[in-house]
Design an enzyme around this catalytic site. Structure first.
Site, PDB file in Angstrom:
ATOM      1  N   PRO A  81       1.450   7.822   3.106  1.00  0.00           N
ATOM      2  CA  PRO A  81       2.547   7.017   2.559  1.00  0.00           C
ATOM      3  C   PRO A  81       2.739   5.750   3.397  1.00  0.00           C
ATOM      4  O   PRO A  81       2.826   5.831   4.618  1.00  0.00           O
ATOM      5  CB  PRO A  81       3.766   7.946   2.692  1.00  0.00           C
ATOM      6  CG  PRO A  81       3.203   9.319   2.863  1.00  0.00           C
ATOM      7  CD  PRO A  81       1.901   9.138   3.572  1.00  0.00           C
ATOM      8  N   CYS A  82       2.737   4.602   2.751  1.00  0.00           N
ATOM      9  CA  CYS A  82       2.950   3.323   3.450  1.00  0.00           C
ATOM     10  C   CYS A  82       4.261   2.729   2.970  1.00  0.00           C
ATOM     11  O   CYS A  82       4.348   2.258   1.838  1.00  0.00           O
ATOM     12  CB  CYS A  82       1.792   2.371   3.184  1.00  0.00           C
ATOM     13  SG  CYS A  82       0.236   2.922   3.913  1.00  0.00           S
ATOM     14  N   GLN A  83       5.266   2.764   3.815  1.00  0.00           N
ATOM     15  CA  GLN A  83       6.607   2.323   3.412  1.00  0.00           C
ATOM     16  C   GLN A  83       6.875   0.858   3.747  1.00  0.00           C
ATOM     17  O   GLN A  83       7.839   0.288   3.261  1.00  0.00           O
ATOM     18  CB  GLN A  83       7.670   3.187   4.112  1.00  0.00           C
ATOM     19  CG  GLN A  83       7.513   4.676   3.874  1.00  0.00           C
ATOM     20  CD  GLN A  83       7.543   5.047   2.414  1.00  0.00           C
ATOM     21  OE1 GLN A  83       8.280   4.458   1.642  1.00  0.00           O
ATOM     22  NE2 GLN A  83       6.746   6.017   2.023  1.00  0.00           N
TER      23      GLN A  83
END
Length: 336
Positions: A81-83
């Site tokens: 996950p890349c926030q």
């Protein structure tokens, strides 16, 4: 040359990537995920896999080495996950340095320690154009420093017979040679939503079936009345003005178009209704759109199950990715 193909699945979720790689003859060394209900689903469907239920940031370098036992690992797969996204880009801060992208850095850490021959990192398509393409180049440069040839490409799942328009970016790395291959388009005619789910038993609002995860959400009478006016592929504009919602989510009060692939399946699909039945899709229907087989059972609450399905890489796409890795291995004389 390797006779037993091996992989590690990071951020494994329900196991869409694992399933695809298993089907193409790869053997799981270990998988890791933090979410308890996601792990419950993974364990139920992959009882022989070595699943680590843990925060990857707490997985030490030594633990990684112990889990792999100095084996040659063919491929590390996963979608961290890349926030750390913003419309304007990360002004004054590189993507890799953004603390919100720590999980991406964890993927790179495992690759650096394990030194697989190949890696596949899947993520949202926006990563490709984010920050005017600088983010993509940062990621490529990072893996190049780890001695990998790297390339990336945006692919649409509908091109592989998957009944869903889902654009994703794939980063593929090769430590053996400069040879990088991406999955090729497989179909000329898209698979429709109806093709994928019409075989499942019809359900009314709140009704259950004997098929695992095929349970209809219970809707209010008010919602059902409004939706009764909306045709196959239609939207809220078909609802009489006296009943039509004046505000709220524009994705609400629309129906899937039966003759086309679905919109991208996400963690919350309760707003879009079945093309002919007056209800939202069941978890089983969403899983079918994601190409999970009917005997793949999702555990946890219904909301968690929807998130598991929405967060997954479609197993059919994972198979295509696994096939391209095998092609690369053959070109690189890593398998006969």
């Amino acid at each position: 040359m390797n006779s037993k193909l091996t992989y590690i699945d990071l951020f494994s979720g329900a196991g869409g990537m694992s399933l695809g790689f298993d089907k193409e003859g790869f053997n799981n060394i270990f998988s890791i995920d933090i979410e308890p209900s996601f792990c419950e689903t993974y364990k139920a469907n992959f009882p022989t896999h070595n699943l680590v239920q843990k925060d990857i940031t707490k997985l030490t370098d030594q633990e990684i080495k112990s889990l792999t036992n100095q084996m040659d690992i063919d491929v590390v797969i996963g979608g961290p996950p890349c926030q750390g996204f913003s419309i304007a880009g990360n002004i004054g801060r590189r993507f890799i340095e953004d603390p919100r992208n720590q999980l991406f850095r964890e993927f790179a850490r495992v690759v650096e320690i394990v030194k697989p021959k190949y890696f596949v990192m899947e993520n949202v398509a926006r990563l490709f154009t984010h920050n005017k393409g600088e983010t993509k180049m940062e990621i490529i440069e990072l893996f190049k420093k780890l001695n990998y040839s790297v390339d990336c490409k945006v692919i649409n799942t509908a091109n592989f017979g998957i009944p869903q328009v889902r654009n994703r970016v794939l980063f593929i790395g090769n430590r053996i040679s400069d040879n990088i291959i991406f999955p090729d388009k497989k179909v000329e005619k898209y698979t429709s939503v109806k093709d994928a789910i019409d075989r499942l038993p019809k359900l009314k609002s709140g009704e259950k079936s004997k098929i695992a995860n095929h349970i209809a959400m219970k809707h209010s009478e008010q919602m059902l009345e409004k939706m009764s006016y909306v045709s196959d592929g239609g939207n809220r504009n078909e609802i009489p003005e006296t009943l039509r919602p004046k505000s709220g989510d524009v994705r609400k009060y629309i129906r899937y178009k039966s003759t086309e692939p679905a919109v991208c399946v996400t963690g919350d699909m309760r707003k879009i209704f079945h093309y002919s039945q007056n209800r939202a899709l069941t978890v089983r229907e969403l899983a079918s759109i994601q190409t999970f087989p009917i005997d793949f059972v999702f555990k946890g609450s219904t909301i968690s199950q929807q998130q598991q399905v929405g967060n997954s890489v479609p197993p059919v796409l994972a198979m295509e990715i696994a096939l391209t890795i095998k092609k690369m291995m053959k070109d690189d004389k890593q398998i006969s």
